[in-house]
Design an enzyme around this catalytic site. Structure first.
Site, PDB file in Angstrom:
ATOM      1  N   ALA A  63     -11.281  -8.733   5.815  1.00  0.00           N
ATOM      2  CA  ALA A  63     -10.503  -9.789   5.969  1.00  0.00           C
ATOM      3  C   ALA A  63      -8.900  -9.729   6.522  1.00  0.00           C
ATOM      4  CB  ALA A  63     -10.084 -10.321   4.454  1.00  0.00           C
ATOM      5  N   GLY A 106     -14.290  -6.877   3.946  1.00  0.00           N
ATOM      6  CA  GLY A 106     -15.184  -8.190   4.445  1.00  0.00           C
ATOM      7  C   GLY A 106     -15.878  -7.882   5.482  1.00  0.00           C
ATOM      8  N   GLU A 109     -18.853  -6.662   3.896  1.00  0.00           N
ATOM      9  CA  GLU A 109     -19.621  -8.011   3.150  1.00  0.00           C
ATOM     10  C   GLU A 109     -20.210  -8.866   4.197  1.00  0.00           C
ATOM     11  OE1 GLU A 109     -15.834  -8.662   1.239  1.00  0.00           O
ATOM     12  OE2 GLU A 109     -16.775  -8.257  -0.611  1.00  0.00           O
ATOM     13  N   GLU A 129     -10.804  -2.007  -0.487  1.00  0.00           N
ATOM     14  CA  GLU A 129      -9.796  -3.112  -0.812  1.00  0.00           C
ATOM     15  C   GLU A 129      -8.726  -2.415  -2.085  1.00  0.00           C
ATOM     16  OE1 GLU A 129     -12.964  -3.595  -0.318  1.00  0.00           O
ATOM     17  OE2 GLU A 129     -13.463  -5.629   0.574  1.00  0.00           O
TER      18      GLU A 129
HETATM   19  C1  3H9 Z   1     -10.777  -7.320   2.631  1.00  0.00           C
HETATM   20  O1  3H9 Z   1     -11.609  -7.381   3.467  1.00  0.00           O
HETATM   21  C2  3H9 Z   1     -11.054  -8.434   1.295  1.00  0.00           C
HETATM   22  C3  3H9 Z   1     -12.482  -8.935   1.258  1.00  0.00           C
HETATM   23  O2  3H9 Z   1     -13.319  -8.375   0.316  1.00  0.00           O
HETATM   24  C4  3H9 Z   1     -12.684 -10.363   1.727  1.00  0.00           C
HETATM   25  C5  3H9 Z   1     -11.903 -11.090   0.615  1.00  0.00           C
HETATM   26  C6  3H9 Z   1     -12.228 -12.725   0.507  1.00  0.00           C
HETATM   27  N1  3H9 Z   1      -6.065  -7.192   8.634  1.00  0.00           N
HETATM   28  O3  3H9 Z   1      -4.605   0.976  11.516  1.00  0.00           O
HETATM   29  P1  3H9 Z   1      -4.224   0.702  12.751  1.00  0.00           P
HETATM   30  C7  3H9 Z   1      -3.785  -4.218  12.213  1.00  0.00           C
HETATM   31  S1  3H9 Z   1      -9.418  -6.671   2.622  1.00  0.00           S
HETATM   32  C8  3H9 Z   1      -5.078  -7.310   9.622  1.00  0.00           C
HETATM   33  O4  3H9 Z   1      -3.276   1.450  13.345  1.00  0.00           O
HETATM   34  P2  3H9 Z   1      -6.597   2.448  13.658  1.00  0.00           P
HETATM   35  C9  3H9 Z   1      -2.744  -3.186  11.819  1.00  0.00           C
HETATM   36  O5  3H9 Z   1      -1.726  -3.843  10.894  1.00  0.00           O
HETATM   37  C10 3H9 Z   1      -9.302  -5.529   4.051  1.00  0.00           C
HETATM   38  N2  3H9 Z   1      -4.465  -6.528  10.499  1.00  0.00           N
HETATM   39  O6  3H9 Z   1      -5.435   1.325  13.665  1.00  0.00           O
HETATM   40  C11 3H9 Z   1      -2.310  -2.776  13.107  1.00  0.00           C
HETATM   41  O7  3H9 Z   1      -1.507  -3.749  13.643  1.00  0.00           O
HETATM   42  P3  3H9 Z   1      -0.253  -3.491  14.601  1.00  0.00           P
HETATM   43  C12 3H9 Z   1     -10.192  -4.675   3.733  1.00  0.00           C
HETATM   44  C13 3H9 Z   1      -5.183  -5.338  10.388  1.00  0.00           C
HETATM   45  O8  3H9 Z   1      -7.396   2.625  14.686  1.00  0.00           O
HETATM   46  C14 3H9 Z   1      -3.620  -2.816  13.958  1.00  0.00           C
HETATM   47  O9  3H9 Z   1      -4.425  -3.535  13.440  1.00  0.00           O
HETATM   48  N3  3H9 Z   1     -10.165  -3.759   5.011  1.00  0.00           N
HETATM   49  C15 3H9 Z   1      -6.206  -5.096   9.817  1.00  0.00           C
HETATM   50  O10 3H9 Z   1      -5.691   3.818  13.169  1.00  0.00           O
HETATM   51  C16 3H9 Z   1      -4.313  -1.467  14.385  1.00  0.00           C
HETATM   52  O11 3H9 Z   1      -4.515  -0.832  12.822  1.00  0.00           O
HETATM   53  C17 3H9 Z   1      -9.315  -2.779   5.321  1.00  0.00           C
HETATM   54  O12 3H9 Z   1      -8.572  -2.503   4.395  1.00  0.00           O
HETATM   55  C18 3H9 Z   1      -6.806  -6.305   8.790  1.00  0.00           C
HETATM   56  N4  3H9 Z   1      -7.874  -5.972   8.020  1.00  0.00           N
HETATM   57  O13 3H9 Z   1      -7.488   2.120  12.201  1.00  0.00           O
HETATM   58  C19 3H9 Z   1      -9.108  -2.128   6.607  1.00  0.00           C
HETATM   59  N5  3H9 Z   1      -6.792  -3.814   9.540  1.00  0.00           N
HETATM   60  O14 3H9 Z   1      -0.868  -2.760  15.871  1.00  0.00           O
HETATM   61  C20 3H9 Z   1      -7.785  -1.770   6.900  1.00  0.00           C
HETATM   62  C21 3H9 Z   1      -6.006  -3.279  10.868  1.00  0.00           C
HETATM   63  O15 3H9 Z   1       0.508  -4.908  14.816  1.00  0.00           O
HETATM   64  N6  3H9 Z   1      -7.636  -1.127   8.181  1.00  0.00           N
HETATM   65  N7  3H9 Z   1      -5.060  -4.307  11.059  1.00  0.00           N
HETATM   66  O16 3H9 Z   1       0.689  -2.553  13.612  1.00  0.00           O
HETATM   67  C22 3H9 Z   1      -7.705   0.046   8.668  1.00  0.00           C
HETATM   68  O17 3H9 Z   1      -8.162   0.844   7.598  1.00  0.00           O
HETATM   69  C23 3H9 Z   1      -7.403   0.425  10.044  1.00  0.00           C
HETATM   70  O18 3H9 Z   1      -6.751  -0.357  10.489  1.00  0.00           O
HETATM   71  C24 3H9 Z   1      -8.743   0.930  10.778  1.00  0.00           C
HETATM   72  C25 3H9 Z   1      -8.112   1.146  12.268  1.00  0.00           C
HETATM   73  C26 3H9 Z   1      -9.738   2.158  10.258  1.00  0.00           C
HETATM   74  C27 3H9 Z   1      -9.668  -0.331  10.836  1.00  0.00           C
END
Ligand code: 3H9
Length: 707
Positions: A63, A106, A109, A129
């Site tokens: 999400a 998500g 999911e 999450e």
């Molecule tokens: C969820 O899904 C709840 C569900 O159950 C649904 C419920 C209804 N959203 O980390 P990076 C941005 S909760 C918005 O440096 P990497 C991040 O801020 C979610 N933005 O890259 C950054 O922005 P900026 C569960 C996001 O290659 C840019 O992307 N998911 C999101 O080192 C690059 O990120 C997670 O918790 C997001 N979901 O790593 C996953 N994700 O460039 C969270 C990233 O402006 N994300 N951004 O600073 C991660 O673990 C890592 O970002 C990922 C990439 C491994 C994907």
């Protein structure tokens, strides 16, 4: 179709490509567009199967976390993803999810709502999450146990760690690993399964029969230990448990309730703050166009605890590294420790023997400066003393190539003075690693007044390569982390002089959520370290201002903490602490000699005195520009000092308590303990007066910098 979702055809196969950079988050409009594409493909008589795939570096990272912030603030209504997922699952044509990069939260999911999942060999799936203080909120806790079994689902949902392709296949989360080109492999897979009834994960109940209560009990015990103080992991376990006793739809409703509670909790706000804070640190005003140079070779001076850990950090990141000592004995000791650390990881199964051999082969131990002229960075990690540091810097300046960065691992000393020993102050900065350097994620990158933007940009980028969080700090005594630690440890010591026991102080801060109490931390770091630093700065002590009295006495008695078995506490052979009657007697006598009145002190006062001292100093260095943002201070404390992530860091914690309240309490302490130690930071007074927060200060600063 939409800007973020494309529907194309490859012969009889429809291909839906999600293209919402940077990570294909399910931002508003994306789920709707995927659903519309699925429905359009389902209605197309020429289509036999539908593939959903991500453009760019990942499938779907989950999400859109920014949306959660708006929902919690009441700026946007919450929306359920369940109808969208049901539309995918009930599609009459097979929907195949093609995963590369990550299918997280998500994203997983969505993948599980499809009928089949294939995965690229390096990809990962996960329900992370809980790391944001929430639980899966789109049926993840209900579909995952149906695919992977209850135990695996509990593990993934409660602890949030991702699993790789092999493990996902073995668990039943995906149906095939695709070697080679993902789309071509998925098309071939689609052609194999066409004609079979599309299986729905919500109806696959066979794996739910393994509902041994021990699975949940043991996960709860583990969560209480490894996620101490956090509510989301327990909620995630409860949601998966619900899957084993409720029909799918009711399980989803229960999950939605728990999700809502978690989302609106202070813990979730804090963890989401920590997520974005960690990503904000690399955004440095004025550095946007500066190209980092590549670091291919490194050299380290000093093979002691810090030098050895830094050497391992480089070797772990694939960087060939020379480590230099002044005596063969010290070099041998340092290399033996490095080897022992790696061997320990091999024994625990965290590292293969081959990987260990490769890392050891990258390290060249020596007594000379041979090869230093080829290094792109040289890090000095010798004893904390200005004269010695300047001598070392003058030596390496004479040998290093002009483009080489000269970094000091000093934790307190003046970077400008160190740089003055060289002819290249623009290439000199601090690289303050935290012990053990090969484990701790924090790296303070300290900017001197002459440090060039290129040197900073290079170190910031290099920190990422080293898998560290690099935080830029200005040059002052102790930089961000240790400068704040000063007042924090000072209060811990004052509190024992005033009547709290060592155990009381450690326990109160541990219960607050710190990884360990302040005096336990001092014992671990070694009391001699602080003693040496106090000697260096003795001339700066202000006459008439109270100083802690006991720590120096302990050192003079040879009690350096864990390493000598005695310090604030005493330690057995397994390093378990117990109260030390001699230390307690010394504290009482010192207090009585110093005329300090002893009294009963509550846990609340212990926490407030220590944590508010930390916050007040944080506000001062924010105002001085030593830290760029309040959130940078939080990142330092979360990654270097064991501050509980679910409180968001000291500055975010202050925001949640309310700056008015913090200010009022500081004024109480000022009245009781004196202005010299407790006068509230002017910035704090200004923000509290206007009803603002440190976070709003950050937003204003970012807007002013055009970010
Ligand atoms: C969820 O899904 C709840 C569900 O159950 C649904 C419920 C209804 N959203 O980390 P990076 C941005 S909760 C918005 O440096 P990497 C991040 O801020 C979610 N933005 O890259 C950054 O922005 P900026 C569960 C996001 O290659 C840019 O992307 N998911 C999101 O080192 C690059 O990120 C997670 O918790 C997001 N979901 O790593 C996953 N994700 O460039 C969270 C990233 O402006 N994300 N951004 O600073 C991660 O673990 C890592 O970002 C990922 C990439 C491994 C994907």
């Amino acid at each position: 179709m939409s800007e973020t979702v494309r529907l194309t055809r490859h012969e009889e196969i429809a291909i839906i490509t999600i293209d919402n950079p940077p990570v294909n988050a399910l931002s508003p409009g994306v789920p709707e567009a995927i659903q519309a594409a699925v429905e359009s493909a389902a209605g197309d008589p020429g289509v036999n199967a539908i593939i959903v795939i991500g453009a760019g570096r990942t499938f779907i990272a989950g999400a859109d976390i920014r949306e959660f912030v708006k929902i919690v603030k009441g700026e946007k209504p919450a929306r359920s993803l369940l109808p969208f997922l049901t539309a995918i699952e009930t599609c009459p044509k097979p929907v195949i999810m093609a995963i590369h990069g990550q299918a997280f939260g998500g994203g997983l999911e969505v993948a599980m709502a499809g009928h089949y999942r294939v995965i690229a060999s390096g990809a990962q799936v996960g329900q992370p999450e809980v790391k944001l203080g929430i639980i899966p909120g789109a049926a993840g806790t209900q579909r995952l146990p149906r695919l992977a079994g209850v135990a695996k689902a509990v593990e993934m949902c409660a602890f949030g760690e991702p699993v790789g392709a092999e493990e996902a296949l073995a668990a039943g989360i995906v149906d095939r690993i695709i070697e080679g080109e993902l789309l071509a492999g998925t098309v071939a897979f689609a052609r194999e399964i066409v004609g079979q009834a599309p299986p729905r994960s919500s109806r696959r109940d066979s794996k739910l029969s393994d509902r041994d209560p021990a699975i949940f009990a043991s996960a709860r015990r583990q969560a209480q230990k490894t996620k101490r103080g956090q509510t989301a992991p327990l909620a995630a376990i409860e949601a998966v448990e619900a899957a084993t006793r409720l029909p799918f739809d009711e399980g989803c409703a229960h999950e939605a309730d728990l999700f809502r509670q978690c989302l609106h909790s202070t813990q979730s706000k804090a963890l989401i703050h920590a997520f974005f804070a960690e990503r904000a640190v690399s955004k440095i005003p004025g550095l946007a166009g500066t190209q980092p140079s590549e670091i291919r070779r490194a050299a380290v001076i000093g093979a002691g605890t810090m030098g050895g850990g830094i050497t391992m950090t480089y070797a772990n990141a694939g960087i060939p590294v020379i480590v230099k000592e002044t005596s063969q004995e010290a070099l041998d000791r340092g290399m033996a420790t490095i080897r022992k650390n790696y061997a320990g990881s091999v024994k625990k199964g965290r590292l293969t023997q081959t990987a260990m051999d490769e890392r050891m082969a990258r390290i060249t131990p020596q007594l000379t400066y041979d090869g230093f002229d080829e290094a792109d960075i040289i890090v000095e990690a010798v004893f904390e003393g200005m004269a010695l540091k300047k001598q070392v810097f003058a030596e390496i300046d004479a040998i290093a190539k002009p483009s080489c960065i000269l970094a000091s691992n000093t934790s307190y000393l003046d970077i400008d003075e160190i740089a003055s020993a060289t002819r290249r102050p623009g290439m000199v900065l601090g690289n303050h690693f935290f012990s053990p350097a090969n484990v701790m994620r924090l790296l303070e990158i300290v900017r001197g007044k002459a440090t060039s933007p290129e040197a900073i940009a290079t170190c910031m980028a290099f920190a990422r390569k080293l898998k560290k969080v690099g935080v830029l700090a200005g040059n002052c005594r102790g930089f961000i982390g240790n400068r704040m630690l000063g007042p924090y440890l000072r209060e811990a010591q004052f509190l024992v002089e005033e009547g709290a026991t060592v155990g009381d102080v450690n326990q109160a801060l541990y219960d607050f959520g710190m990884a360990m109490g302040p005096l336990a931390m001092s014992d671990l770091a070694g009391l001699d370290v602080g003693w040496r630093i106090r000697q260096e700065f003795r001339h700066l002590e202000r006459p008439g201002v109270r100083q802690p009295l006991v720590a120096d006495l302990l050192c003079e008695m040879g009690r350096y903490g864990q390493k000598t078995g005695r310090g604030w506490s005493q330690y057995d052979e397994s390093r378990n602490p117990s109260p030390d009657p001699e230390t307690e007697a010394l504290i009482e006598k010192t207090a009585s000699d110093g005329g300090i009145e002893r009294r009963h002190i509550t846990a609340e006062e212990i926490v407030d005195r220590c944590v508010l001292a930390l916050i007040n100093e944080g506000a001062k260095l924010l105002e001085e520009g030593i830290a760029l943002r309040a959130s940078d201070i939080d990142v330092v404390y979360l990654n270097g000092y064991g501050f509980p992530a679910w409180r968001g860091g000291p500055m975010f914690y202050a925001d949640t308590v309310g700056l008015d309240h913090i200010l009022a309490r500081l004024k109480e302490f000022e009245e009781r303990h004196g202005t010299a130690l407790w006068s509230p930071a002017p910035l704090l007074q200004r923000l509290a007066g206007r009803g603002n927060t440190f976070s709003s200060f950050d937003q204003e600063a970012a807007a002013a910098a055009g970010g």
